[in-house]
Design a protein around this motif. Structure first.
Motif, mmCIF file in Angstrom:
data_model
loop_
_atom_site.group_PDB
_atom_site.id
_atom_site.type_symbol
_atom_site.label_atom_id
_atom_site.label_comp_id
_atom_site.label_asym_id
_atom_site.label_seq_id
_atom_site.Cartn_x
_atom_site.Cartn_y
_atom_site.Cartn_z
ATOM 1 N N ARG A 12 0.844 -1.201 0.000
ATOM 2 C CA ARG A 12 0.000 0.000 0.000
ATOM 3 C C ARG A 12 0.875 1.246 0.000
ATOM 4 O O ARG A 12 1.774 1.375 0.814
ATOM 5 C CB ARG A 12 -0.931 0.027 1.203
ATOM 6 C CG ARG A 12 -2.033 -1.023 1.123
ATOM 7 C CD ARG A 12 -3.095 -0.745 2.156
ATOM 8 N NE ARG A 12 -3.784 0.493 1.883
ATOM 9 C CZ ARG A 12 -4.919 0.606 1.207
ATOM 10 N NH1 ARG A 12 -5.485 -0.470 0.708
ATOM 11 N NH2 ARG A 12 -5.489 1.777 1.021
ATOM 12 N N LYS A 13 0.579 2.140 -0.893
ATOM 13 C CA LYS A 13 1.337 3.399 -0.977
ATOM 14 C C LYS A 13 0.739 4.463 -0.061
ATOM 15 O O LYS A 13 1.447 5.264 0.512
ATOM 16 C CB LYS A 13 1.354 3.923 -2.425
ATOM 17 C CG LYS A 13 1.941 2.941 -3.424
ATOM 18 C CD LYS A 13 3.403 2.702 -3.149
ATOM 19 C CE LYS A 13 3.976 1.759 -4.183
ATOM 20 N NZ LYS A 13 4.879 0.784 -3.641
ATOM 21 N N LYS A 14 -0.580 4.484 0.060
ATOM 22 C CA LYS A 14 -1.281 5.480 0.875
ATOM 23 C C LYS A 14 -2.242 4.790 1.830
ATOM 24 O O LYS A 14 -2.718 3.689 1.563
ATOM 25 C CB LYS A 14 -2.104 6.420 -0.018
ATOM 26 C CG LYS A 14 -1.299 7.279 -0.953
ATOM 27 C CD LYS A 14 -2.244 8.159 -1.755
ATOM 28 C CE LYS A 14 -1.476 9.058 -2.712
ATOM 29 N NZ LYS A 14 -2.395 9.902 -3.483
ATOM 30 N N HIS A 15 -2.539 5.480 2.914
ATOM 31 C CA HIS A 15 -3.557 5.049 3.867
ATOM 32 C C HIS A 15 -3.350 3.613 4.343
ATOM 33 O O HIS A 15 -4.269 2.792 4.323
ATOM 34 C CB HIS A 15 -4.958 5.201 3.275
ATOM 35 C CG HIS A 15 -5.201 6.544 2.661
ATOM 36 N ND1 HIS A 15 -5.223 7.705 3.398
ATOM 37 C CD2 HIS A 15 -5.388 6.909 1.373
ATOM 38 C CE1 HIS A 15 -5.432 8.732 2.595
ATOM 39 N NE2 HIS A 15 -5.531 8.288 1.355
ATOM 40 N N LYS A 16 -2.130 3.325 4.764
ATOM 41 C CA LYS A 16 -1.829 1.981 5.258
ATOM 42 C C LYS A 16 -2.551 1.726 6.581
ATOM 43 O O LYS A 16 -2.583 2.602 7.443
ATOM 44 C CB LYS A 16 -0.328 1.823 5.490
ATOM 45 C CG LYS A 16 0.492 1.753 4.235
ATOM 46 C CD LYS A 16 1.939 1.441 4.564
ATOM 47 C CE LYS A 16 2.723 1.380 3.263
ATOM 48 N NZ LYS A 16 4.007 0.718 3.452
ATOM 49 N N PRO A 17 -3.101 0.530 6.752
ATOM 50 C CA PRO A 17 -3.658 0.183 8.060
ATOM 51 C C PRO A 17 -2.507 -0.017 9.053
ATOM 52 O O PRO A 17 -1.342 -0.113 8.658
ATOM 53 C CB PRO A 17 -4.405 -1.125 7.790
ATOM 54 C CG PRO A 17 -3.704 -1.717 6.618
ATOM 55 C CD PRO A 17 -3.231 -0.560 5.787
ATOM 56 N N GLU A 18 -2.837 -0.104 10.313
ATOM 57 C CA GLU A 18 -1.810 -0.243 11.334
ATOM 58 C C GLU A 18 -1.171 -1.624 11.360
ATOM 59 O O GLU A 18 -0.046 -1.770 11.827
ATOM 60 C CB GLU A 18 -2.393 0.059 12.710
ATOM 61 C CG GLU A 18 -2.709 1.519 12.915
ATOM 62 C CD GLU A 18 -3.189 1.816 14.322
ATOM 63 O OE1 GLU A 18 -2.779 1.104 15.269
ATOM 64 O OE2 GLU A 18 -3.974 2.757 14.474
#
Length: 188
Positions: free
Chosen positions: A101-107
């Motif tokens: 994921r490049k953006k808005h990665k989950p924790e």
């Protein structure tokens, strides 16, 4: 969630065992013919498993005994919360998906969390077995173990129950949703 010391204090053990026995007695249909005294004896001899059950409980899984494997002598626990455990939602499938994921990665990811907790992600077959014990995931969904051929192509599987039917779906392994978590299994 993952701690250096994977042992519970005597007070934590007492509290967890109280929660587990109350759930065991309330839901006898999940484990007909099994005796709590036998289960607790196994748990007391396996403090690492007790720690894992505590992690399942702390993240909203409501673990309960769902069977006994006579070949291995192990009791089987599944997360039996009505909906996918609240403390394990909004996570993508695995580390590879998380890193892609490049953006808005989950924790976190399902596989990393399950590993840290010392539990296994339910298989589709186990998920269907769970659904025979009650009605679960009527509003949420839960990731399940995904066959390698599907995962290699970027996908992952999840299940839910709608219209009194258990459905299996697919999604990109890097996706995550507030209403999708995962359910685990633990053998003791």
């Amino acid at each position: 969630m993952a701690k250096e010391n994977k042992e519970l204090t005597s007070e934590q053990q007492k509290e967890l065992l109280g929660t587990l026995i109350a759930r065991f007695e309330k839901n006898m249909n999940r484990h007909e013919g099994l005796d709590w005294a036998d289960v607790v004896a196994k748990l007391e001899n396996n403090p690492d498993k007790l720690w894992s059950l505590n992690e399942m409980e702390a993240t909203g899984g409501e673990p309960d005994v769902v069977g006994f494997d006579s070949e291995t002598g192990e009791y089987i626990f599944y997360d039996c919360a009505a909906e996918s455990p609240k403390g394990r939602r909004s996570v993508c499938y695995d580390r590879e998906a998380l890193e892609s994921r490049k953006k808005h990665k989950p924790e976190n990811s399902v596989m990393d969390m399950a590993n840290a907790m010392g539990i296994e992600l339910l298989t589709e077959e186990q998920y269907r077995e769970l659904q025979e014990l009650g009605k679960f995931d009527l509003k949420t969904s839960s990731w399940v173990q995904t066959p390698e051929n599907i995962r290699k192509l970027g996908g992952a599987l999840f299940c839910d129950r709608r219209y009194d039917t258990v459905f299996v779906y697919h999604n990109g392994a890097d996706s995550y949703y507030a209403a999708r978590g995962f359910r685990g299994a633990l053998r003791v």
